[in-house]
Scaffold this motif. Structure first.
Motif, mmCIF file in Angstrom:
data_model
loop_
_atom_site.group_PDB
_atom_site.id
_atom_site.type_symbol
_atom_site.label_atom_id
_atom_site.label_comp_id
_atom_site.label_asym_id
_atom_site.label_seq_id
_atom_site.Cartn_x
_atom_site.Cartn_y
_atom_site.Cartn_z
ATOM 1 N N THR A 174 0.966 -1.098 0.105
ATOM 2 C CA THR A 174 -0.027 -0.091 -0.144
ATOM 3 C C THR A 174 0.958 1.393 -0.118
ATOM 4 O OG1 THR A 174 -1.892 -0.976 0.925
ATOM 5 C CG2 THR A 174 -1.736 1.156 1.341
ATOM 6 N N GLU A 175 2.027 1.108 0.519
ATOM 7 C CA GLU A 175 2.976 2.308 0.629
ATOM 8 C C GLU A 175 3.606 2.612 -0.545
ATOM 9 O OE1 GLU A 175 5.315 5.454 1.946
ATOM 10 O OE2 GLU A 175 3.631 4.777 2.755
ATOM 11 N N ARG A 176 4.103 1.223 -1.315
ATOM 12 C CA ARG A 176 4.724 1.338 -2.536
ATOM 13 C C ARG A 176 4.256 0.045 -3.194
ATOM 14 N NH1 ARG A 176 10.196 3.523 -2.438
ATOM 15 N NH2 ARG A 176 8.981 5.342 -2.293
ATOM 16 N N THR A 177 3.911 0.020 -4.221
ATOM 17 C CA THR A 177 3.400 -1.148 -5.161
ATOM 18 C C THR A 177 4.809 -1.822 -5.578
ATOM 19 O OG1 THR A 177 1.320 -0.066 -5.820
ATOM 20 C CG2 THR A 177 2.296 -1.990 -6.971
ATOM 21 N N GLU A 178 4.878 -3.273 -5.480
ATOM 22 C CA GLU A 178 5.882 -3.916 -5.730
ATOM 23 C C GLU A 178 5.942 -4.142 -7.392
ATOM 24 O OE1 GLU A 178 2.643 -6.838 -5.401
ATOM 25 O OE2 GLU A 178 3.403 -4.971 -4.395
ATOM 26 N N LEU A 179 7.087 -4.602 -7.972
ATOM 27 C CA LEU A 179 6.988 -5.237 -9.285
ATOM 28 C C LEU A 179 6.301 -6.510 -9.405
ATOM 29 C CD1 LEU A 179 10.695 -4.037 -10.375
ATOM 30 C CD2 LEU A 179 8.388 -3.211 -11.050
ATOM 31 N N ASP A 180 6.673 -7.221 -8.519
ATOM 32 C CA ASP A 180 6.045 -8.526 -8.268
ATOM 33 C C ASP A 180 5.831 -9.229 -6.719
ATOM 34 O OD1 ASP A 180 5.165 -10.969 -9.456
ATOM 35 O OD2 ASP A 180 6.910 -11.483 -10.550
#
Length: 133
Positions: free
Chosen positions: A63-69
């Motif tokens: 939620t803080e920073r979307t991951e690549l995977d």
């Protein structure tokens, strides 16, 4: 003289836009380290959330920073951010959060990361500046 000034202004705006776009990519792919440091309790092995499950912690981080995977296995959650990854493991009644280099984390947990690219293969593209350019 006027046309020369307009061309210089346009070139400056384009250069600034290009620099901003390139620098933004690196930040968007980065692990939210500072947020993790502020949010969780630091231990010698990483950071601790004494109350939440690994999936709950992983959801808060994404939620803080979307991951690549994202992947999961063995009760653990894995978030990939460019050249780094986060592993969230069960720990007593809560969760342990570890940040490590993608290559090391992949080799350590590869049985749970079956569809992630091997860092030693040609299909792996890290997430540093210039990725995909």
């Amino acid at each position: 003289m006027n046309a020369r000034l307009v061309r210089a202004a346009v070139a400056a705006v384009l250069a600034a836009s290009l620099l901003t776009a390139c620098s933004g990519d690196a930040d968007n792919n980065a692990v939210p380290r500072e947020w993790i440091r502020k949010t969780y309790t630091e231990t010698g092995a990483g950071w601790l959330d004494p109350d939440s499950t690994p999936s709950g912690v992983a959801q808060a981080i994404r939620t803080e920073r979307t991951e690549l995977d994202r992947s999961s296995g063995g009760g653990m959650e894995f978030l990939r951010y460019g050249d780094d990854m986060i592993t969230v493991s069960p720990y007593r009644s809560g969760s342990l959060i570890e940040i490590e280099d993608y290559r090391n984390g992949y080799h350590r947990h590869q049985r749970h990361l079956t569809y992630w690219p091997a860092p030693d293969s040609t299909s792996f593209r890290g997430g540093g500046p210039g990725e995909g350019k």
